[in-house]
Design a protein around this motif. Structure first.
Motif, PDB file in Angstrom:
ATOM      1  N   MET A   1       0.838  -1.176   0.000  1.00 11.37           N
ATOM      2  CA  MET A   1       0.000   0.000   0.000  1.00 11.37           C
ATOM      3  C   MET A   1       0.877   1.231   0.000  1.00 11.37           C
ATOM      4  N   GLY A   2       1.702   1.821  -0.184  1.00 12.74           N
ATOM      5  CA  GLY A   2       2.471   2.987  -0.008  1.00 12.74           C
ATOM      6  C   GLY A   2       3.654   2.764   0.893  1.00 12.74           C
ATOM      7  N   MET A   3       3.766   1.628   1.525  1.00  8.60           N
ATOM      8  CA  MET A   3       4.851   1.357   2.439  1.00  8.60           C
ATOM      9  C   MET A   3       6.039   0.842   1.631  1.00  8.60           C
ATOM     10  N   VAL A   4       7.205   1.443   1.865  1.00  5.41           N
ATOM     11  CA  VAL A   4       8.404   1.009   1.150  1.00  5.41           C
ATOM     12  C   VAL A   4       9.290   0.265   2.122  1.00  5.41           C
ATOM     13  N   ARG A   5       9.562  -0.969   1.795  1.00  2.00           N
ATOM     14  CA  ARG A   5      10.387  -1.817   2.638  1.00  2.00           C
ATOM     15  C   ARG A   5      11.836  -1.640   2.214  1.00  2.00           C
ATOM     16  N   PRO A   6      12.728  -1.295   3.158  1.00  2.04           N
ATOM     17  CA  PRO A   6      14.130  -1.152   2.779  1.00  2.04           C
ATOM     18  C   PRO A   6      14.729  -2.495   2.378  1.00  2.04           C
ATOM     19  N   ALA A   7      15.592  -2.453   1.396  1.00  2.00           N
ATOM     20  CA  ALA A   7      16.252  -3.674   0.942  1.00  2.00           C
ATOM     21  C   ALA A   7      17.507  -3.881   1.778  1.00  2.00           C
ATOM     22  N   ILE A   8      17.404  -4.781   2.732  1.00  2.00           N
ATOM     23  CA  ILE A   8      18.549  -5.083   3.592  1.00  2.00           C
ATOM     24  C   ILE A   8      18.910  -6.537   3.378  1.00  2.00           C
TER      25      ILE A   8
ATOM     26  N   LEU B   1      15.557   0.221  13.405  1.00  2.00           N
ATOM     27  CA  LEU B   1      14.566  -0.468  12.586  1.00  2.00           C
ATOM     28  C   LEU B   1      13.443  -1.031  13.459  1.00  2.00           C
ATOM     29  N   LEU B   2      13.791  -1.636  14.576  1.00  2.00           N
ATOM     30  CA  LEU B   2      12.778  -2.186  15.481  1.00  2.00           C
ATOM     31  C   LEU B   2      11.943  -1.081  16.124  1.00  2.00           C
ATOM     32  N   ARG B   3      12.575   0.047  16.454  1.00  2.00           N
ATOM     33  CA  ARG B   3      11.804   1.192  16.975  1.00  2.00           C
ATOM     34  C   ARG B   3      10.807   1.684  15.924  1.00  2.00           C
ATOM     35  N   GLY B   4      11.244   1.734  14.679  1.00  2.00           N
ATOM     36  CA  GLY B   4      10.355   2.147  13.596  1.00  2.00           C
ATOM     37  C   GLY B   4       9.174   1.204  13.447  1.00  2.00           C
ATOM     38  N   HIS B   5       9.434  -0.100  13.550  1.00  2.00           N
ATOM     39  CA  HIS B   5       8.351  -1.085  13.498  1.00  2.00           C
ATOM     40  C   HIS B   5       7.368  -0.852  14.653  1.00  2.00           C
ATOM     41  N   HIS B   6       7.914  -0.631  15.841  1.00  2.00           N
ATOM     42  CA  HIS B   6       7.059  -0.425  17.015  1.00  2.00           C
ATOM     43  C   HIS B   6       6.149   0.785  16.824  1.00  2.00           C
ATOM     44  N   VAL B   7       6.708   1.891  16.376  1.00  2.00           N
ATOM     45  CA  VAL B   7       5.917   3.105  16.166  1.00  2.00           C
ATOM     46  C   VAL B   7       4.837   2.866  15.113  1.00  2.00           C
ATOM     47  N   ALA B   8       5.222   2.247  14.001  1.00  2.00           N
ATOM     48  CA  ALA B   8       4.261   1.996  12.921  1.00  2.00           C
ATOM     49  C   ALA B   8       3.157   1.046  13.359  1.00  2.00           C
ATOM     50  N   LEU B   9       3.520  -0.022  14.051  1.00  2.00           N
ATOM     51  CA  LEU B   9       2.519  -0.992  14.511  1.00  2.00           C
ATOM     52  C   LEU B   9       1.568  -0.372  15.532  1.00  2.00           C
ATOM     53  N   THR B  10       2.099   0.443  16.419  1.00  2.00           N
ATOM     54  CA  THR B  10       1.265   1.121  17.411  1.00  2.00           C
ATOM     55  C   THR B  10       0.287   2.068  16.730  1.00  2.00           C
ATOM     56  N   ASP B  11       0.766   2.820  15.754  1.00  2.00           N
ATOM     57  CA  ASP B  11      -0.084   3.757  15.024  1.00  2.00           C
ATOM     58  C   ASP B  11      -1.175   3.024  14.243  1.00  2.00           C
ATOM     59  N   LEU B  12      -0.794   1.987  13.518  1.00  2.00           N
ATOM     60  CA  LEU B  12      -1.772   1.224  12.741  1.00  2.00           C
ATOM     61  C   LEU B  12      -2.827   0.591  13.652  1.00  2.00           C
ATOM     62  N   THR B  13      -2.374   0.039  14.759  1.00  2.00           N
ATOM     63  CA  THR B  13      -3.293  -0.613  15.690  1.00  2.00           C
ATOM     64  C   THR B  13      -4.309   0.377  16.254  1.00  2.00           C
ATOM     65  N   SER B  14      -3.871   1.574  16.596  1.00  2.00           N
ATOM     66  CA  SER B  14      -4.823   2.544  17.145  1.00  2.00           C
ATOM     67  C   SER B  14      -5.802   3.026  16.072  1.00  2.00           C
ATOM     68  N   GLN B  15      -5.332   3.183  14.830  1.00  2.00           N
ATOM     69  CA  GLN B  15      -6.242   3.557  13.744  1.00  2.00           C
ATOM     70  C   GLN B  15      -7.276   2.457  13.487  1.00  2.00           C
ATOM     71  N   ILE B  16      -6.816   1.221  13.494  1.00  2.00           N
ATOM     72  CA  ILE B  16      -7.708   0.077  13.271  1.00  2.00           C
ATOM     73  C   ILE B  16      -8.743  -0.012  14.388  1.00  2.00           C
TER      74      ILE B  16
ATOM     75  N   ARG C   1       2.988  -5.462   9.285  1.00  2.00           N
ATOM     76  CA  ARG C   1       2.605  -4.091   8.938  1.00  2.00           C
ATOM     77  C   ARG C   1       1.791  -4.059   7.649  1.00  2.00           C
ATOM     78  N   GLU C   2       2.205  -4.836   6.659  1.00  2.00           N
ATOM     79  CA  GLU C   2       1.461  -4.893   5.393  1.00  2.00           C
ATOM     80  C   GLU C   2       0.050  -5.411   5.619  1.00  2.00           C
ATOM     81  N   LEU C   3      -0.084  -6.450   6.442  1.00  2.00           N
ATOM     82  CA  LEU C   3      -1.405  -6.998   6.740  1.00  2.00           C
ATOM     83  C   LEU C   3      -2.265  -6.001   7.514  1.00  2.00           C
ATOM     84  N   LEU C   4      -1.677  -5.289   8.453  1.00  2.00           N
ATOM     85  CA  LEU C   4      -2.442  -4.298   9.206  1.00  2.00           C
ATOM     86  C   LEU C   4      -2.890  -3.152   8.305  1.00  2.00           C
ATOM     87  N   GLU C   5      -2.047  -2.773   7.343  1.00  2.00           N
ATOM     88  CA  GLU C   5      -2.469  -1.754   6.379  1.00  2.00           C
ATOM     89  C   GLU C   5      -3.615  -2.280   5.520  1.00  2.00           C
ATOM     90  N   SER C   6      -3.551  -3.542   5.139  1.00  2.00           N
ATOM     91  CA  SER C   6      -4.655  -4.145   4.382  1.00  2.00           C
ATOM     92  C   SER C   6      -5.926  -4.169   5.221  1.00  2.00           C
TER      93      SER C   6
END
Length: 161
Positions: free
Chosen positions: A1-8, A111-126, A32-37
Protein backbone atom coordinates in the motif's frame (compact mmCIF):
# COMPACT_ATOMS: atom_id res chain seq x y z
CA UNK A 1 0.00 0.00 0.00
CA UNK A 2 2.47 2.99 -0.01
CA UNK A 3 4.85 1.36 2.44
CA UNK A 4 8.40 1.01 1.15
CA UNK A 5 10.39 -1.82 2.64
CA UNK A 6 14.13 -1.15 2.78
CA UNK A 7 16.25 -3.67 0.94
CA UNK A 8 18.55 -5.08 3.59
CA UNK A 9 20.57 -8.13 2.78
CA UNK A 10 22.49 -9.32 5.79
CA UNK A 11 24.75 -12.30 6.06
CA UNK A 12 23.76 -14.90 8.63
CA UNK A 13 25.90 -13.03 11.12
CA UNK A 14 26.28 -9.26 10.98
CA UNK A 15 28.26 -7.46 13.67
CA UNK A 16 27.95 -10.54 15.89
CA UNK A 17 24.19 -10.76 15.58
CA UNK A 18 22.63 -13.87 14.02
CA UNK A 19 19.86 -14.00 11.50
CA UNK A 20 17.08 -13.78 14.11
CA UNK A 21 16.81 -9.98 14.00
CA UNK A 22 16.59 -10.07 10.22
CA UNK A 23 13.88 -12.75 10.39
CA UNK A 24 11.98 -10.77 13.02
CA UNK A 25 12.12 -7.65 10.89
CA UNK A 26 10.82 -9.60 7.88
CA UNK A 27 7.85 -10.86 9.93
CA UNK A 28 7.21 -7.35 11.25
CA UNK A 29 7.16 -5.95 7.70
CA UNK A 30 4.61 -8.60 6.75
CA UNK A 31 2.53 -7.79 9.82
CA UNK A 32 2.61 -4.09 8.94
CA UNK A 33 1.46 -4.89 5.39
CA UNK A 34 -1.41 -7.00 6.74
CA UNK A 35 -2.44 -4.30 9.21
CA UNK A 36 -2.47 -1.75 6.38
CA UNK A 37 -4.66 -4.14 4.38
CA UNK A 38 -6.94 -4.50 7.40
CA UNK A 39 -7.19 -0.73 7.74
CA UNK A 40 -8.05 -0.47 4.03
CA UNK A 41 -10.74 -3.15 4.35
CA UNK A 42 -12.21 -1.38 7.38
CA UNK A 43 -12.29 1.88 5.41
CA UNK A 44 -14.07 0.05 2.59
CA UNK A 45 -16.56 -1.30 5.10
CA UNK A 46 -17.05 2.22 6.49
CA UNK A 47 -17.80 3.56 2.99
CA UNK A 48 -20.28 0.77 2.33
CA UNK A 49 -22.02 1.47 5.63
CA UNK A 50 -22.10 5.21 4.96
CA UNK A 51 -23.54 4.67 1.49
CA UNK A 52 -26.46 2.70 2.88
CA UNK A 53 -25.87 -0.06 0.35
CA UNK A 54 -26.54 -2.96 2.64
CA UNK A 55 -26.07 -5.40 -0.23
CA UNK A 56 -22.28 -5.18 0.21
CA UNK A 57 -22.04 -5.06 4.01
CA UNK A 58 -21.71 -8.84 4.35
CA UNK A 59 -18.99 -9.01 1.72
CA UNK A 60 -17.06 -6.11 3.25
CA UNK A 61 -17.27 -7.74 6.66
CA UNK A 62 -16.08 -11.11 5.30
CA UNK A 63 -13.08 -9.39 3.70
CA UNK A 64 -12.21 -7.75 7.03
CA UNK A 65 -12.46 -11.15 8.74
CA UNK A 66 -10.22 -12.76 6.09
CA UNK A 67 -7.45 -10.24 6.73
CA UNK A 68 -7.92 -10.64 10.49
CA UNK A 69 -7.34 -14.38 10.06
CA UNK A 70 -4.07 -13.64 8.25
CA UNK A 71 -3.01 -11.25 11.02
CA UNK A 72 -3.72 -13.92 13.64
CA UNK A 73 -1.67 -16.38 11.62
CA UNK A 74 1.38 -14.16 11.47
CA UNK A 75 1.27 -13.47 15.22
CA UNK A 76 2.57 -16.96 15.95
CA UNK A 77 5.48 -16.45 13.58
CA UNK A 78 6.20 -13.11 15.19
CA UNK A 79 6.29 -14.70 18.65
CA UNK A 80 8.75 -17.36 17.51
CA UNK A 81 11.01 -14.87 15.73
CA UNK A 82 10.81 -12.43 18.67
CA UNK A 83 11.98 -15.12 21.07
CA UNK A 84 14.88 -16.05 18.75
CA UNK A 85 15.88 -12.39 18.41
CA UNK A 86 15.60 -11.89 22.17
CA UNK A 87 18.03 -14.74 22.79
CA UNK A 88 20.45 -13.20 20.29
CA UNK A 89 20.58 -9.92 22.17
CA UNK A 90 20.64 -11.52 25.64
CA UNK A 91 17.00 -11.02 26.62
CA UNK A 92 14.58 -13.64 27.90
CA UNK A 93 11.89 -15.08 25.65
CA UNK A 94 8.77 -12.94 25.65
CA UNK A 95 10.65 -9.63 25.58
CA UNK A 96 8.62 -6.78 24.11
CA UNK A 97 9.46 -5.15 20.82
CA UNK A 98 10.55 -2.03 22.71
CA UNK A 99 12.88 -4.10 24.89
CA UNK A 100 14.32 -5.74 21.79
CA UNK A 101 14.88 -2.34 20.18
CA UNK A 102 16.71 -1.10 23.28
CA UNK A 103 18.96 -4.17 23.41
CA UNK A 104 19.63 -4.60 19.67
CA UNK A 105 22.75 -3.19 18.03
CA UNK A 106 22.58 -0.60 15.27
CA UNK A 107 20.98 -0.58 12.72
CA UNK A 108 18.49 -3.05 14.20
CA UNK A 109 17.64 -0.83 17.15
CA UNK A 110 16.34 1.96 14.89
CA UNK A 111 14.57 -0.47 12.59
CA UNK A 112 12.78 -2.19 15.48
CA UNK A 113 11.80 1.19 16.97
CA UNK A 114 10.36 2.15 13.60
CA UNK A 115 8.35 -1.08 13.50
CA UNK A 116 7.06 -0.42 17.01
CA UNK A 117 5.92 3.11 16.17
CA UNK A 118 4.26 2.00 12.92
CA UNK A 119 2.52 -0.99 14.51
CA UNK A 120 1.26 1.12 17.41
CA UNK A 121 -0.08 3.76 15.02
CA UNK A 122 -1.77 1.22 12.74
CA UNK A 123 -3.29 -0.61 15.69
CA UNK A 124 -4.82 2.54 17.14
CA UNK A 125 -6.24 3.56 13.74
CA UNK A 126 -7.71 0.08 13.27
CA UNK A 127 -9.20 0.07 16.75
CA UNK A 128 -10.89 3.44 16.25
CA UNK A 129 -12.28 2.52 12.83
CA UNK A 130 -13.48 -0.91 13.98
CA UNK A 131 -15.40 0.71 16.86
CA UNK A 132 -16.87 3.31 14.52
CA UNK A 133 -17.96 0.62 12.04
CA UNK A 134 -19.46 -1.49 14.81
CA UNK A 135 -21.48 1.50 16.01
CA UNK A 136 -22.66 2.19 12.45
CA UNK A 137 -23.69 -1.45 12.04
CA UNK A 138 -25.66 -1.34 15.29
CA UNK A 139 -27.43 1.84 14.18
CA UNK A 140 -28.21 0.28 10.81
CA UNK A 141 -29.73 -2.81 12.43
CA UNK A 142 -31.82 -0.66 14.77
CA UNK A 143 -33.06 1.49 11.88
CA UNK A 144 -33.98 -1.63 9.92
CA UNK A 145 -35.84 -3.08 12.90
CA UNK A 146 -37.72 0.20 13.42
CA UNK A 147 -38.66 0.33 9.75
CA UNK A 148 -39.91 -3.26 9.81
CA UNK A 149 -41.93 -2.62 12.96
CA UNK A 150 -43.43 0.45 11.28
CA UNK A 151 -44.42 -1.63 8.28
CA UNK A 152 -45.94 -4.29 10.51
CA UNK A 153 -47.90 -1.61 12.40
CA UNK A 154 -49.14 -0.18 9.11
CA UNK A 155 -50.49 -3.49 7.87
CA UNK A 156 -51.77 -4.47 11.31
CA UNK A 157 -49.56 -7.57 11.64
CA UNK A 158 -47.48 -6.63 14.67
CA UNK A 159 -47.58 -9.32 17.30
CA UNK A 160 -49.47 -11.75 15.08
CA UNK A 161 -47.97 -14.90 13.68
Amino acid sequence: MGMVRPAISWPSRHMGVALGLNELSTVLWRERELLESLLFKLEEEELVLASGRVRWVGRATREVEAVLDQVRGIELGRAVESDDAAREVGLPAGASLQELAEAAPAPWNDLLRGHHVALTDLTSQIDALAHSNRDALIQSVRATQDALLGILDTVGMRGER
